[in-house]
Design a protein around this motif. Sequence first.
Motif, PDB file in Angstrom:
ATOM      1  N   PHE A 116      -1.489   9.346   6.854  1.00 24.29           N
ATOM      2  CA  PHE A 116      -1.569   9.230   8.305  1.00 24.29           C
ATOM      3  C   PHE A 116      -0.860  10.446   8.899  1.00 24.29           C
ATOM      4  CE2 PHE A 116      -0.411   7.565  12.487  1.00 24.29           C
ATOM      5  CZ  PHE A 116      -1.617   7.017  12.874  1.00 24.29           C
ATOM      6  N   ASN A 117      -1.624  11.281   9.619  1.00 20.93           N
ATOM      7  CA  ASN A 117      -1.112  12.536  10.157  1.00 20.93           C
ATOM      8  C   ASN A 117      -0.723  12.396  11.626  1.00 20.93           C
ATOM      9  OD1 ASN A 117      -1.739  13.864   7.687  1.00 20.93           O
ATOM     10  ND2 ASN A 117      -3.862  14.012   8.345  1.00 20.93           N
ATOM     11  N   ILE A 118       0.520  12.759  11.918  1.00 21.52           N
ATOM     12  CA  ILE A 118       1.066  12.645  13.272  1.00 21.52           C
ATOM     13  C   ILE A 118       1.497  14.025  13.741  1.00 21.52           C
ATOM     14  CG2 ILE A 118       2.923  11.631  14.659  1.00 21.52           C
ATOM     15  CD1 ILE A 118       3.093   9.490  12.373  1.00 21.52           C
ATOM     16  N   TYR A 119       1.309  14.290  15.029  1.00 22.12           N
ATOM     17  CA  TYR A 119       1.804  15.508  15.649  1.00 22.12           C
ATOM     18  C   TYR A 119       2.704  15.086  16.802  1.00 22.12           C
ATOM     19  CZ  TYR A 119       1.771  20.287  17.455  1.00 22.12           C
ATOM     20  OH  TYR A 119       2.144  21.538  17.869  1.00 22.12           O
ATOM     21  N   VAL A 120       3.944  15.584  16.810  1.00 21.83           N
ATOM     22  CA  VAL A 120       4.917  15.200  17.825  1.00 21.83           C
ATOM     23  C   VAL A 120       5.133  16.368  18.783  1.00 21.83           C
ATOM     24  CG1 VAL A 120       7.250  14.324  18.248  1.00 21.83           C
ATOM     25  CG2 VAL A 120       6.031  13.666  16.159  1.00 21.83           C
ATOM     26  N   MET A 176       0.846  -1.195   0.000  1.00 26.63           N
ATOM     27  CA  MET A 176       0.000   0.000   0.000  1.00 26.63           C
ATOM     28  C   MET A 176       0.880   1.243   0.000  1.00 26.63           C
ATOM     29  SD  MET A 176      -2.688   1.250   2.883  1.00 26.63           S
ATOM     30  CE  MET A 176      -3.587   2.737   2.650  1.00 26.63           C
ATOM     31  N   ASN A 177       0.434   2.260  -0.694  1.00 29.60           N
ATOM     32  CA  ASN A 177       1.106   3.546  -0.709  1.00 29.60           C
ATOM     33  C   ASN A 177       0.788   4.267   0.604  1.00 29.60           C
ATOM     34  OD1 ASN A 177       2.295   5.975  -1.417  1.00 29.60           O
ATOM     35  ND2 ASN A 177       0.622   6.584  -2.761  1.00 29.60           N
ATOM     36  N   LEU A 178       1.773   4.352   1.516  1.00 28.01           N
ATOM     37  CA  LEU A 178       1.586   4.993   2.811  1.00 28.01           C
ATOM     38  C   LEU A 178       2.303   6.328   2.820  1.00 28.01           C
ATOM     39  CD1 LEU A 178       0.761   5.021   5.824  1.00 28.01           C
ATOM     40  CD2 LEU A 178       2.886   3.756   6.292  1.00 28.01           C
ATOM     41  N   VAL A 179       1.561   7.386   3.124  1.00 26.97           N
ATOM     42  CA  VAL A 179       2.145   8.715   3.265  1.00 26.97           C
ATOM     43  C   VAL A 179       1.942   9.132   4.725  1.00 26.97           C
ATOM     44  CG1 VAL A 179       2.050  11.134   2.549  1.00 26.97           C
ATOM     45  CG2 VAL A 179       1.686   9.299   0.864  1.00 26.97           C
ATOM     46  N   ILE A 180       3.045   9.452   5.371  1.00 23.67           N
ATOM     47  CA  ILE A 180       3.014   9.890   6.764  1.00 23.67           C
ATOM     48  C   ILE A 180       3.362  11.370   6.783  1.00 23.67           C
ATOM     49  CG2 ILE A 180       4.045   9.627   9.049  1.00 23.67           C
ATOM     50  CD1 ILE A 180       4.840   6.738   8.143  1.00 23.67           C
ATOM     51  N   THR A 181       2.477  12.175   7.354  1.00 24.06           N
ATOM     52  CA  THR A 181       2.820  13.579   7.568  1.00 24.06           C
ATOM     53  C   THR A 181       3.140  13.732   9.041  1.00 24.06           C
ATOM     54  OG1 THR A 181       0.620  14.462   8.097  1.00 24.06           O
ATOM     55  CG2 THR A 181       1.203  14.266   5.755  1.00 24.06           C
ATOM     56  N   MET A 182       4.145  14.537   9.321  1.00 24.25           N
ATOM     57  CA  MET A 182       4.581  14.692  10.697  1.00 24.25           C
ATOM     58  C   MET A 182       4.764  16.175  11.005  1.00 24.25           C
ATOM     59  SD  MET A 182       7.673  12.621  12.569  1.00 24.25           S
ATOM     60  CE  MET A 182       7.047  11.045  11.979  1.00 24.25           C
ATOM     61  N   SER A 183       3.831  16.701  11.778  1.00 31.74           N
ATOM     62  CA  SER A 183       3.951  18.064  12.280  1.00 31.74           C
ATOM     63  C   SER A 183       4.588  17.957  13.656  1.00 31.74           C
ATOM     64  CB  SER A 183       2.577  18.718  12.393  1.00 31.74           C
ATOM     65  OG  SER A 183       1.959  18.781  11.134  1.00 31.74           O
ATOM     66  N   ARG A 184       5.306  19.015  14.057  1.00 32.75           N
ATOM     67  CA  ARG A 184       5.993  18.890  15.323  1.00 32.75           C
ATOM     68  C   ARG A 184       6.376  20.227  15.905  1.00 32.75           C
ATOM     69  NH1 ARG A 184       8.358  20.031  10.703  1.00 32.75           N
ATOM     70  NH2 ARG A 184      10.613  20.014  10.629  1.00 32.75           N
ATOM     71  N   ALA A 199       1.537  19.668   5.206  1.00 32.96           N
ATOM     72  CA  ALA A 199       1.212  18.482   4.397  1.00 32.96           C
ATOM     73  C   ALA A 199      -0.044  17.783   4.891  1.00 32.96           C
ATOM     74  CB  ALA A 199       2.396  17.514   4.383  1.00 32.96           C
ATOM     75  N   SER A 200      -0.276  17.789   6.206  1.00 35.67           N
ATOM     76  CA  SER A 200      -1.485  17.127   6.730  1.00 35.67           C
ATOM     77  C   SER A 200      -2.745  17.768   6.160  1.00 35.67           C
ATOM     78  CB  SER A 200      -1.501  17.177   8.260  1.00 35.67           C
ATOM     79  OG  SER A 200      -1.472  18.512   8.724  1.00 35.67           O
ATOM     80  N   GLU A 201      -2.725  19.056   5.994  1.00 35.58           N
ATOM     81  CA  GLU A 201      -3.884  19.760   5.449  1.00 35.58           C
ATOM     82  C   GLU A 201      -3.950  19.625   3.927  1.00 35.58           C
ATOM     83  OE1 GLU A 201      -7.397  21.982   5.574  1.00 35.58           O
ATOM     84  OE2 GLU A 201      -6.311  20.922   7.130  1.00 35.58           O
ATOM     85  N   ILE A 202      -2.818  19.722   3.267  1.00 39.57           N
ATOM     86  CA  ILE A 202      -2.773  19.616   1.807  1.00 39.57           C
ATOM     87  C   ILE A 202      -3.286  18.252   1.341  1.00 39.57           C
ATOM     88  CG2 ILE A 202      -1.197  19.504  -0.179  1.00 39.57           C
ATOM     89  CD1 ILE A 202       0.537  21.623   1.388  1.00 39.57           C
ATOM     90  N   LEU A 203      -2.966  17.210   2.121  1.00 41.02           N
ATOM     91  CA  LEU A 203      -3.309  15.834   1.735  1.00 41.02           C
ATOM     92  C   LEU A 203      -4.497  15.274   2.514  1.00 41.02           C
ATOM     93  CD1 LEU A 203       0.380  14.518   1.656  1.00 41.02           C
ATOM     94  CD2 LEU A 203      -1.005  15.296  -0.292  1.00 41.02           C
ATOM     95  N   LYS A 204      -5.275  16.134   3.150  1.00 40.61           N
ATOM     96  CA  LYS A 204      -6.331  15.691   4.066  1.00 40.61           C
ATOM     97  C   LYS A 204      -7.402  14.804   3.428  1.00 40.61           C
ATOM     98  CE  LYS A 204      -9.169  19.795   3.551  1.00 40.61           C
ATOM     99  NZ  LYS A 204      -9.648  20.988   4.186  1.00 40.61           N
ATOM    100  N   ASP A 205      -7.600  14.899   2.136  1.00 41.37           N
ATOM    101  CA  ASP A 205      -8.654  14.125   1.488  1.00 41.37           C
ATOM    102  C   ASP A 205      -8.194  12.766   0.967  1.00 41.37           C
ATOM    103  OD1 ASP A 205     -10.532  16.147   1.950  1.00 41.37           O
ATOM    104  OD2 ASP A 205      -9.921  17.220   0.137  1.00 41.37           O
ATOM    105  N   ARG A 206      -6.953  12.427   1.219  1.00 42.32           N
ATOM    106  CA  ARG A 206      -6.412  11.146   0.752  1.00 42.32           C
ATOM    107  C   ARG A 206      -6.517  10.097   1.863  1.00 42.32           C
ATOM    108  NH1 ARG A 206      -1.286  12.226  -3.177  1.00 42.32           N
ATOM    109  NH2 ARG A 206      -2.150  14.003  -4.271  1.00 42.32           N
TER     110      ARG A 206
END
Length: 161
Positions: free
Chosen positions: A78-82, A1-9, A67-74
Amino acid sequence: MNLVITMSRRFGTGASVIAGTLSEKLGIPVYDKAYIEHEMEGDSYADEAELIRNLASDSCIILGRCASEILKDRGNVFNIYVVADKEDRIHRVMNKKNLSYDDAKEMLEENDRLRCDYYNKNTGKVWGDVNNYHMILDTSQFGIENCANILIKYFERIEII
């Protein structure tokens, strides 16, 4: 599967270390501000959002840049906040940058303010709002190394990897 992880921190949480560990374990690239800004210099993309959407066509980890917002409809994102305690972050910055306590604190506060302003300006949302993320990881509670392992175990459990 194509997994995209966004990480805000928050600055000084160790999120880049987590991203690096995930990159190594999952065999996928990490794209950060420096990479994205470098790619934008080539002027082949209209804006950062277009570049981020293009990068997300393959499995990857994207640090920051809304990126979490730009890609929110996909569905594959998986959006992570650290986060971490402020004192832990200050000491991490002191050690990493060889700064005094006061200089590290000032750098941390300035970077957090800039990230907050950037996110709010580009999304109209509140940076760090728990509703914008699938998972929040606290490196003060779990440790930097354990956070990557938590994510790997989670992705294995839900059979993404």
